[in-house]
Design a protein around this motif. Structure first.
Motif, PDB file in Angstrom:
ATOM      1  N   LEU A 206       0.836  -1.203   0.000  1.00  0.00           N
ATOM      2  CA  LEU A 206       0.000   0.000   0.000  1.00  0.00           C
ATOM      3  C   LEU A 206       0.873   1.256   0.000  1.00  0.00           C
ATOM      4  O   LEU A 206       0.611   2.204  -0.762  1.00  0.00           O
ATOM      5  CB  LEU A 206      -0.924  -0.021   1.217  1.00  0.00           C
ATOM      6  CG  LEU A 206      -1.990   1.075   1.304  1.00  0.00           C
ATOM      7  CD1 LEU A 206      -3.211   0.555   2.043  1.00  0.00           C
ATOM      8  CD2 LEU A 206      -1.458   2.300   2.028  1.00  0.00           C
ATOM      9  N   THR A 207       1.906   1.280   0.835  1.00  0.00           N
ATOM     10  CA  THR A 207       2.763   2.469   0.905  1.00  0.00           C
ATOM     11  C   THR A 207       3.551   2.655  -0.393  1.00  0.00           C
ATOM     12  O   THR A 207       3.788   3.791  -0.820  1.00  0.00           O
ATOM     13  CB  THR A 207       3.728   2.391   2.092  1.00  0.00           C
ATOM     14  OG1 THR A 207       4.542   1.211   1.990  1.00  0.00           O
ATOM     15  CG2 THR A 207       2.970   2.364   3.407  1.00  0.00           C
TER      16      THR A 207
ATOM     17  N   ASP B  41       8.998   3.910   4.956  1.00  0.00           N
ATOM     18  CA  ASP B  41       9.572   2.619   5.338  1.00  0.00           C
ATOM     19  C   ASP B  41       8.568   1.836   6.171  1.00  0.00           C
ATOM     20  O   ASP B  41       7.832   2.412   6.992  1.00  0.00           O
ATOM     21  CB  ASP B  41      10.858   2.819   6.133  1.00  0.00           C
ATOM     22  CG  ASP B  41      11.938   3.512   5.315  1.00  0.00           C
ATOM     23  OD1 ASP B  41      12.016   3.237   4.109  1.00  0.00           O
ATOM     24  OD2 ASP B  41      12.689   4.333   5.884  1.00  0.00           O
ATOM     25  N   VAL B  42       8.549   0.526   5.970  1.00  0.00           N
ATOM     26  CA  VAL B  42       7.667  -0.353   6.739  1.00  0.00           C
ATOM     27  C   VAL B  42       8.508  -1.420   7.424  1.00  0.00           C
ATOM     28  O   VAL B  42       9.360  -2.059   6.794  1.00  0.00           O
ATOM     29  CB  VAL B  42       6.611  -1.022   5.829  1.00  0.00           C
ATOM     30  CG1 VAL B  42       5.797  -2.050   6.619  1.00  0.00           C
ATOM     31  CG2 VAL B  42       5.688   0.026   5.223  1.00  0.00           C
ATOM     32  N   PHE B  43       8.250  -1.609   8.732  1.00  0.00           N
ATOM     33  CA  PHE B  43       8.922  -2.635   9.521  1.00  0.00           C
ATOM     34  C   PHE B  43       7.883  -3.652   9.992  1.00  0.00           C
ATOM     35  O   PHE B  43       6.774  -3.277  10.392  1.00  0.00           O
ATOM     36  CB  PHE B  43       9.612  -2.023  10.745  1.00  0.00           C
ATOM     37  CG  PHE B  43      10.695  -1.037  10.406  1.00  0.00           C
ATOM     38  CD1 PHE B  43      12.025  -1.433  10.360  1.00  0.00           C
ATOM     39  CD2 PHE B  43      10.391   0.289  10.123  1.00  0.00           C
ATOM     40  CE1 PHE B  43      13.031  -0.528  10.038  1.00  0.00           C
ATOM     41  CE2 PHE B  43      11.377   1.203   9.801  1.00  0.00           C
ATOM     42  CZ  PHE B  43      12.709   0.796   9.757  1.00  0.00           C
ATOM     43  N   SER B  44       8.238  -4.907   9.928  1.00  0.00           N
ATOM     44  CA  SER B  44       7.340  -5.957  10.419  1.00  0.00           C
ATOM     45  C   SER B  44       7.340  -5.993  11.942  1.00  0.00           C
ATOM     46  O   SER B  44       8.143  -5.310  12.596  1.00  0.00           O
ATOM     47  CB  SER B  44       7.773  -7.317   9.872  1.00  0.00           C
ATOM     48  OG  SER B  44       9.000  -7.710  10.475  1.00  0.00           O
ATOM     49  N   GLU B  45       6.460  -6.811  12.502  1.00  0.00           N
ATOM     50  CA  GLU B  45       6.417  -6.978  13.959  1.00  0.00           C
ATOM     51  C   GLU B  45       7.731  -7.522  14.507  1.00  0.00           C
ATOM     52  O   GLU B  45       8.039  -7.350  15.686  1.00  0.00           O
ATOM     53  CB  GLU B  45       5.294  -7.942  14.368  1.00  0.00           C
ATOM     54  CG  GLU B  45       3.911  -7.550  13.896  1.00  0.00           C
ATOM     55  CD  GLU B  45       3.533  -8.197  12.593  1.00  0.00           C
ATOM     56  OE1 GLU B  45       2.444  -8.802  12.537  1.00  0.00           O
ATOM     57  OE2 GLU B  45       4.325  -8.107  11.619  1.00  0.00           O
ATOM     58  N   GLU B  46       8.510  -8.164  13.638  1.00  0.00           N
ATOM     59  CA  GLU B  46       9.811  -8.720  14.044  1.00  0.00           C
ATOM     60  C   GLU B  46      10.939  -7.701  13.853  1.00  0.00           C
ATOM     61  O   GLU B  46      12.124  -8.061  13.903  1.00  0.00           O
ATOM     62  CB  GLU B  46      10.121  -9.988  13.241  1.00  0.00           C
ATOM     63  CG  GLU B  46       9.182 -11.156  13.501  1.00  0.00           C
ATOM     64  CD  GLU B  46       7.857 -11.015  12.776  1.00  0.00           C
ATOM     65  OE1 GLU B  46       7.819 -10.275  11.756  1.00  0.00           O
ATOM     66  OE2 GLU B  46       6.869 -11.611  13.213  1.00  0.00           O
ATOM     67  N   LYS B  47      10.583  -6.438  13.613  1.00  0.00           N
ATOM     68  CA  LYS B  47      11.534  -5.332  13.438  1.00  0.00           C
ATOM     69  C   LYS B  47      12.322  -5.435  12.136  1.00  0.00           C
ATOM     70  O   LYS B  47      13.367  -4.803  11.971  1.00  0.00           O
ATOM     71  CB  LYS B  47      12.513  -5.233  14.618  1.00  0.00           C
ATOM     72  CG  LYS B  47      11.879  -5.109  15.988  1.00  0.00           C
ATOM     73  CD  LYS B  47      12.942  -5.042  17.059  1.00  0.00           C
ATOM     74  CE  LYS B  47      12.348  -5.027  18.446  1.00  0.00           C
ATOM     75  NZ  LYS B  47      13.394  -5.041  19.495  1.00  0.00           N
ATOM     76  N   ILE B  48      11.829  -6.224  11.185  1.00  0.00           N
ATOM     77  CA  ILE B  48      12.519  -6.404   9.917  1.00  0.00           C
ATOM     78  C   ILE B  48      12.026  -5.364   8.915  1.00  0.00           C
ATOM     79  O   ILE B  48      10.821  -5.281   8.655  1.00  0.00           O
ATOM     80  CB  ILE B  48      12.281  -7.813   9.356  1.00  0.00           C
ATOM     81  CG1 ILE B  48      12.817  -8.868  10.335  1.00  0.00           C
ATOM     82  CG2 ILE B  48      12.937  -7.977   7.987  1.00  0.00           C
ATOM     83  CD1 ILE B  48      12.457 -10.286   9.956  1.00  0.00           C
ATOM     84  N   PRO B  49      12.941  -4.555   8.360  1.00  0.00           N
ATOM     85  CA  PRO B  49      12.507  -3.593   7.336  1.00  0.00           C
ATOM     86  C   PRO B  49      12.174  -4.321   6.036  1.00  0.00           C
ATOM     87  O   PRO B  49      12.942  -5.167   5.578  1.00  0.00           O
ATOM     88  CB  PRO B  49      13.727  -2.679   7.168  1.00  0.00           C
ATOM     89  CG  PRO B  49      14.892  -3.516   7.599  1.00  0.00           C
ATOM     90  CD  PRO B  49      14.384  -4.454   8.657  1.00  0.00           C
ATOM     91  N   LEU B  50      11.005  -3.999   5.459  1.00  0.00           N
ATOM     92  CA  LEU B  50      10.584  -4.632   4.216  1.00  0.00           C
ATOM     93  C   LEU B  50      11.022  -3.766   3.038  1.00  0.00           C
ATOM     94  O   LEU B  50      10.736  -2.569   3.007  1.00  0.00           O
ATOM     95  CB  LEU B  50       9.070  -4.818   4.192  1.00  0.00           C
ATOM     96  CG  LEU B  50       8.475  -5.655   5.332  1.00  0.00           C
ATOM     97  CD1 LEU B  50       6.965  -5.771   5.157  1.00  0.00           C
ATOM     98  CD2 LEU B  50       9.095  -7.039   5.365  1.00  0.00           C
TER      99      LEU B  50
END
Length: 450
Positions: free
Chosen positions: A93-94, A110-119
């Motif tokens: 979406l972003t 920037d988008v980070f997952s719940e595991e702090k991983i940048p996508l």
């Protein structure tokens, strides 16, 4: 003087803040910053740009944003949004906003997952972002310093000026569209005879609303119709526009009930007119022909019947689900899925030809209403009565039209008696009424804007 050490420290502080928020809420995180060169990232233009994109995210994501925080530092302003959404869906979406919004190239979302991983874009199978000055990869231009800071700033300034010009044009069109929607609703409720609907002369088949209830409701929801037109007049794809107008529609319903003390005057109208408004705006934004609005509506509502999937296995069915299961009736959902073809291939032409017969708007509306009654699977009739009553009303309307409709004087007495009969039997073709208003709206927009 620029303090490089402080700048690097600010970057570390932001990274720590991002991770602490993810730990606190256990949700994906959006980190929004302007993509602005130079030492002073808090100049006027980057400040304005980030506010525009932040508001776009709020509008699209709505209640999915469970926490919002800001950081102001030498990096400029950073927005941090904790979002209750699948992180991959959120990243896509972003990316859509970055690629389609007029200012999307001026920001990094920037988008980070719940595991702090940048996508990253490449993680999802997409190519890396390109430079917004040339067609090379952005990181390559940055590494080689292919463009000076002044060149990049000038490009961003021009994008911002183009955005302001776009807003000016959009608002003038939104004003016209909003006015036409209000006019159409007032005209619809002014139609008489109206076959059991509320009119200036009677409450029709209703006990809890009259002409003035409809007037109050119409003016209460007009600002939300303008918001829907504003959402549609956009470079964003129609699936995101649909998300936006659905959220606006919920707010419109709340305001309607406030204005009417809890009476449902326009719930169906908000749905139908909202879709028509948004896709009219989209067609104008994309410089499309009037009839392409129908295609846009069909594309936007292509999945709208998915609610009927697997209904045969449900233990409890809604009224609409029962009608679909027993008679294959999809109602207004089926109409929008088909791009409102009953309007674009029928009622708009009926209205136009009626006005050519006689320049009398009331007669033209009655004739158009009869046409819609003869064609539509009217959910209001089905909700109040049954399938046999719907077929009766469709056949009666068709019979009147076959004899010339309102333009045959010999039909007058029959139509007046039919109005009284429908009021007595509590018949109210509300679906046809909503479609009449949208027909009026589309007809006037066609003549004024296309």
């Amino acid at each position: 003087m620029f303090d490089l050490d402080q700048f690097l420290l600010d970057r570390e502080i932001r990274a720590d803040k991002q991770f602490s928020i993810i730990e606190k809420f256990n949700l994906p995180l959006i980190s929004l910053r302007t993509n602005y060169p130079g030492e002073n990232k808090n100049e006027f233009i980057p400040r304005e740009i980030i506010e525009v994109i932040a508001q776009e995210l709020r509008t699209i994501l709505g209640a999915s944003i469970l926490n919002e925080e800001t950081i102001i530092s030498l990096e400029g302003k950073t927005y941090l949004f904790s979002v209750k959404m699948d992180s991959i869906k959120l990243k896509k979406l972003t990316m859509t906003i970055e690629e389609n919004h007029l200012l999307g190239r001026c920001v990094d979302i920037d988008v980070f997952s719940e595991e702090k991983i940048p996508l990253s874009r490449t993680d999802l199978g997409f190519s890396k972002r390109k430079c917004f000055i040339c067609d090379n990869l952005a990181f390559a231009c940055g590494r080689s310093m292919a463009h000076t800071h002044e060149e990049i700033k000038e490009n961003i300034k021009n994008r911002y000026i183009n955005y302001l010009n776009f807003i000016k044009k959009r608002e003038s069109i939104v004003d016209i569209i909003g006015d036409e929607a209000l006019k159409a609703m007032v005209l619809e409720v002014s139609t008489f005879p109206s076959f059991g609907l509320v009119s200036p002369l009677t409450m029709g088949s209703h006990e809890d609303m009259d002409f003035f209830t409809f007037i109050n409701s119409s003016f209460a929801i007009k600002p939300f119709f303008k918001e829907m037109a504003r959402a549609g007049y956009s470079n964003l794809p129609i699936d995101i526009i649909f998300q936006k107008i659905r959220k606006i529609g919920i707010l419109a319903e709340e305001e309607m009930f406030k204005a009417t003390s809890g009476v449902n005057t326009h719930k169906g109208m908000i749905f139908l007119m909202g879709i028509a408004l948004a896709m009219t705006g989209k067609a104008l934004n994309d410089n499309l022909e009037f009839n392409k609005i129908s295609l846009l509506i069909s594309q936007m509502c292509k999945d709208i019947l998915k609610d009927f999937d697997n209904i045969s296995s449900k233990s409890k069915l809604t009224h609409g689900e029962k009608l679909f299961l027993n008679h294959g009736i999809t109602g207004i959902r089926g109409e929008v899925k088909e791009g409102l073809k009953t309007l674009f291939n029928g009622s708009i032409d009926i209205l136009e030809s009626s006005l050519k017969i006689e320049n009398n708007i009331n007669k033209a509306m009655v004739q158009t209403l009869l046409y819609l009654m003869s064609k539509l699977e009217d959910s209001t009739i089905l909700h109040r009565h049954d399938y046999n009553t719907l077929i009766e009303i469709q056949n009666t309307a068709k019979s009147i039209l076959d004899k010339g409709g309102i333009y045959n004087c010999e039909n007058y007495i029959f139509i007046e008696n039919l109005e009284k009969d429908y009021i007595k039997r509590r018949i109210s073709p509300g679906g046809a009424a909503d479609s009449l208003a949208v027909t009026l709206f589309l007809y006037n927009c066609k003549n004024k804007l296309f």
